[in-house]
Write a protein that holds these residues in place. Structure first.
Motif, PDB file in Angstrom:
ATOM      1  N   LYS A   1      19.567   1.164 -19.645  1.00 57.76           N
ATOM      2  CA  LYS A   1      19.887   1.216 -21.088  1.00 57.76           C
ATOM      3  C   LYS A   1      19.284   2.449 -21.741  1.00 57.76           C
ATOM      4  N   LYS A   2      18.074   2.838 -21.294  1.00 59.48           N
ATOM      5  CA  LYS A   2      17.381   3.987 -21.910  1.00 59.48           C
ATOM      6  C   LYS A   2      17.722   5.300 -21.218  1.00 59.48           C
ATOM      7  N   ARG A   3      18.450   5.207 -20.106  1.00 66.79           N
ATOM      8  CA  ARG A   3      18.750   6.390 -19.279  1.00 66.79           C
ATOM      9  C   ARG A   3      17.489   7.188 -18.921  1.00 66.79           C
ATOM     10  N   TRP A   4      16.427   6.455 -18.642  1.00 72.01           N
ATOM     11  CA  TRP A   4      15.164   7.068 -18.193  1.00 72.01           C
ATOM     12  C   TRP A   4      14.375   5.981 -17.469  1.00 72.01           C
ATOM     13  N   GLY A   5      13.920   6.270 -16.295  1.00 75.22           N
ATOM     14  CA  GLY A   5      13.097   5.291 -15.594  1.00 75.22           C
ATOM     15  C   GLY A   5      12.414   5.893 -14.390  1.00 75.22           C
ATOM     16  N   ARG A   6      11.255   5.325 -14.072  1.00 76.80           N
ATOM     17  CA  ARG A   6      10.510   5.758 -12.882  1.00 76.80           C
ATOM     18  C   ARG A   6      10.012   4.509 -12.153  1.00 76.80           C
ATOM     19  N   ILE A   7      10.361   4.409 -10.882  1.00 73.12           N
ATOM     20  CA  ILE A   7       9.787   3.348 -10.054  1.00 73.12           C
ATOM     21  C   ILE A   7       8.966   4.041  -8.972  1.00 73.12           C
ATOM     22  N   VAL A   8       7.717   3.640  -8.844  1.00 74.28           N
ATOM     23  CA  VAL A   8       6.876   4.177  -7.764  1.00 74.28           C
ATOM     24  C   VAL A   8       6.349   2.984  -6.972  1.00 74.28           C
ATOM     25  N   THR A   9       6.675   2.942  -5.691  1.00 71.84           N
ATOM     26  CA  THR A   9       6.187   1.851  -4.850  1.00 71.84           C
ATOM     27  C   THR A   9       4.889   2.301  -4.181  1.00 71.84           C
ATOM     28  N   ILE A  10       3.934   1.391  -4.107  1.00 69.87           N
ATOM     29  CA  ILE A  10       2.712   1.702  -3.337  1.00 69.87           C
ATOM     30  C   ILE A  10       2.862   1.020  -1.980  1.00 69.87           C
ATOM     31  N   THR A  11       2.853   1.831  -0.936  1.00 66.78           N
ATOM     32  CA  THR A  11       2.936   1.260   0.414  1.00 66.78           C
ATOM     33  C   THR A  11       1.701   1.688   1.202  1.00 66.78           C
ATOM     34  N   SER A  12       1.874   2.594   2.155  1.00 63.02           N
ATOM     35  CA  SER A  12       0.761   2.942   3.040  1.00 63.02           C
ATOM     36  C   SER A  12       1.148   4.139   3.892  1.00 63.02           C
ATOM     37  N   ILE A  13       0.143   4.756   4.481  1.00 68.61           N
ATOM     38  CA  ILE A  13       0.403   5.788   5.498  1.00 68.61           C
ATOM     39  C   ILE A  13       1.201   5.193   6.662  1.00 68.61           C
ATOM     40  N   THR A  14       1.173   3.862   6.794  1.00 69.21           N
ATOM     41  CA  THR A  14       1.920   3.219   7.900  1.00 69.21           C
ATOM     42  C   THR A  14       3.428   3.471   7.796  1.00 69.21           C
ATOM     43  N   THR A  15       3.911   3.934   6.637  1.00 65.75           N
ATOM     44  CA  THR A  15       5.345   4.246   6.532  1.00 65.75           C
ATOM     45  C   THR A  15       5.695   5.505   7.320  1.00 65.75           C
ATOM     46  N   LYS A  16       4.676   6.288   7.690  1.00 66.26           N
ATOM     47  CA  LYS A  16       4.929   7.507   8.472  1.00 66.26           C
ATOM     48  C   LYS A  16       4.304   7.429   9.858  1.00 66.26           C
ATOM     49  N   GLN A  17       3.185   6.719   9.926  1.00 68.91           N
ATOM     50  CA  GLN A  17       2.415   6.720  11.171  1.00 68.91           C
ATOM     51  C   GLN A  17       1.775   5.337  11.345  1.00 68.91           C
ATOM     52  N   PRO A  18       2.210   4.573  12.347  1.00 66.86           N
ATOM     53  CA  PRO A  18       1.652   3.230  12.521  1.00 66.86           C
ATOM     54  C   PRO A  18       0.130   3.256  12.702  1.00 66.86           C
ATOM     55  N   VAL A  19      -0.541   2.237  12.157  1.00 68.46           N
ATOM     56  CA  VAL A  19      -1.998   2.122  12.279  1.00 68.46           C
ATOM     57  C   VAL A  19      -2.287   0.934  13.206  1.00 68.46           C
ATOM     58  N   ALA A  20      -3.276   1.089  14.103  1.00 68.04           N
ATOM     59  CA  ALA A  20      -3.612   0.055  15.077  1.00 68.04           C
ATOM     60  C   ALA A  20      -3.905  -1.268  14.387  1.00 68.04           C
ATOM     61  N   ASP A  21      -3.406  -2.353  14.939  1.00 68.28           N
ATOM     62  CA  ASP A  21      -3.626  -3.718  14.444  1.00 68.28           C
ATOM     63  C   ASP A  21      -2.998  -3.998  13.082  1.00 68.28           C
ATOM     64  N   LEU A  22      -2.210  -3.079  12.572  1.00 62.81           N
ATOM     65  CA  LEU A  22      -1.532  -3.344  11.289  1.00 62.81           C
ATOM     66  C   LEU A  22      -0.021  -3.451  11.525  1.00 62.81           C
ATOM     67  N   VAL A  23       0.361  -4.198  12.579  1.00 59.33           N
ATOM     68  CA  VAL A  23       1.787  -4.255  12.928  1.00 59.33           C
ATOM     69  C   VAL A  23       2.623  -4.818  11.782  1.00 59.33           C
ATOM     70  N   LEU A  24       2.041  -5.748  11.005  1.00 60.78           N
ATOM     71  CA  LEU A  24       2.805  -6.330   9.885  1.00 60.78           C
ATOM     72  C   LEU A  24       3.114  -5.260   8.846  1.00 60.78           C
ATOM     73  N   SER A  25       2.103  -4.459   8.527  1.00 62.72           N
ATOM     74  CA  SER A  25       2.302  -3.369   7.575  1.00 62.72           C
ATOM     75  C   SER A  25       3.226  -2.299   8.170  1.00 62.72           C
ATOM     76  N   ASN A  26       2.975  -1.916   9.418  1.00 63.80           N
ATOM     77  CA  ASN A  26       3.780  -0.873  10.080  1.00 63.80           C
ATOM     78  C   ASN A  26       5.277  -1.214  10.021  1.00 63.80           C
ATOM     79  N   ALA A  27       5.593  -2.493  10.224  1.00 63.89           N
ATOM     80  CA  ALA A  27       7.007  -2.883  10.303  1.00 63.89           C
ATOM     81  C   ALA A  27       7.608  -3.153   8.928  1.00 63.89           C
ATOM     82  N   VAL A  28       6.913  -3.936   8.107  1.00 64.68           N
ATOM     83  CA  VAL A  28       7.529  -4.393   6.851  1.00 64.68           C
ATOM     84  C   VAL A  28       7.638  -3.268   5.825  1.00 64.68           C
ATOM     85  N   ARG A  29       6.669  -2.356   5.808  1.00 64.82           N
ATOM     86  CA  ARG A  29       6.699  -1.310   4.776  1.00 64.82           C
ATOM     87  C   ARG A  29       7.838  -0.316   5.006  1.00 64.82           C
TER      88      ARG A  29
END
Ligand SMILES: NC(=O)c1ccc[n+]([C@@H]2O[C@H](COP(=O)([O-])OP(=O)(O)OC[C@H]3O[C@@H](n4cnc5c(N)ncnc54)[C@H](OP(=O)(O)O)[C@@H]3O)[C@@H](O)[C@H]2O)c1
Length: 262
Positions: free
Chosen positions: A133-161
């Motif tokens: 309606k305002k023709r202006w908007g910003r959405i910023v999601t906070i995820t993790s470095i796991t979106t680029k590089q998997p982190v050990a023992d964070l398989v849930l984050s690595n996959a879902v993010r």
């Protein structure tokens, strides 16, 4: 640099502590009105009062769980009826538990999807019609470095993010015509309560002291230290500002250079 955010309305989810709270402070410092949430009412109220006192801005705070679709919808509607718009929406939540793959249950997977993917979907669904309606908007999601590089023992984050990144790119493509910019922030190891929780589980798994775990994480980044929540917050505010008006569909890592790829 004038970020052009004066009087904008910034929704910051999961913001009673850590990166979310630092982000709410950073938007308030730019003159935004703030809508914030978390599950624990007392900590949330304290965080909201601190922002009002420090920045003299209006703050709407509501305790609820971001996995509750109806609660997210009514929070966004209440924000719009109080402040007149929902210009900026930063999606955030807690992180999934640290586990190796074989230790995860189907319940863990469902919870991680609810917490880290569907909560983002709920916020996007609720805010986009108002932004259109305002023709202006910003959405910023906070995820993790796991979106680029998997982190050990964070398989849930690595996959879902990774699903959040797909969502971000899709929303950026679909709503660019409405001047709605959608981007993703991937923090590296950042000094918050979440990191203490991860260090505790890593220290048990590896039979090492927690201090060694922290030192290992710091050593892994070219900057040789952990990040501070305020450093992540500043990047989010810039991405949401008028100074980043031709950037959409991107992931920006705030990780002290820890990501090893090009
Ligand atoms: N810190 C790091 O090193 C790091 C690195 C990469 C990614 N991340 C990710 O960044 C996000 C924020 O992390 P953080 O370090 O700032 O965490 P944090 O210090 O533990 O803070 C989490 C915040 O989210 C709120 N929250 C948690 N679950 C919620 C829910 N279901 N509904 C509503 N609010 C909820 C918490 O309040 P209540 O508990 O009262 O609800 C709190 O305000 C997490 O997804 C985390 O996995 C963090």
């Amino acid at each position: 640099m004038n970020l052009g955010l004066q009087k904008r309305v910034a929704i910051v989810a999961a913001s009673s502590q850590g990166i979310g709270r630092a982000t709410a402070h950073a938007f308030a410092a730019e003159g935004c009105r703030i809508a914030m949430c978390a599950r624990g009412a007392n900590t949330l109220q304290q965080a909201a009062d601190e922002i009002r006192q420090k920045h003299g801005t209006e703050v709407y705070a509501e305790p609820f769980d971001v996995t509750d679709h109806a609660a997210v919808q009514s929070f966004v509607e209440a924000t719009v009826s109080k402040f007149g718009s929902a210009d900026i929406c930063v999606t955030n939540a807690g992180g999934p538990p640290a586990k190796g793959f074989l230790a995860t249950s189907s319940e863990d997977w469902q919870k991680a999807i609810d917490l880290n993917l569907l909560s983002t979907v709920y916020f996007a669904h609720a805010v986009i019609p108002h932004m259109q309606k305002k023709r202006w908007g910003r959405i910023v999601t906070i995820t993790s470095i796991t979106t680029k590089q998997p982190v050990a023992d964070l398989v849930l984050s690595n996959a879902v993010r990774a699903g959040v990144v797909g969502l971000v790119k899709s929303l950026a493509n679909e709503f660019g015509k409405d001047n709605i910019l959608v981007n993703n922030i991937g923090p590296g190891f950042t000094a918050t309560a979440r990191l203490i929780e991860l260090a505790a589980s890593r220290s048990t798994a590896l039979n090492k002291k927690q201090s060694e775990i922290f030192e290992g994480w710091a050593a892994d980044a070219p900057l040789k230290r952990l990040g501070q929540p305020e450093e992540v917050a500043d990047a989010i505010v810039w991405l949401a500002s008028d100074r980043a008006s031709y950037i959409t569909g991107q992931t920006l890592l705030v990780d002290g250079g820890m990501y090893k790829g090009l």
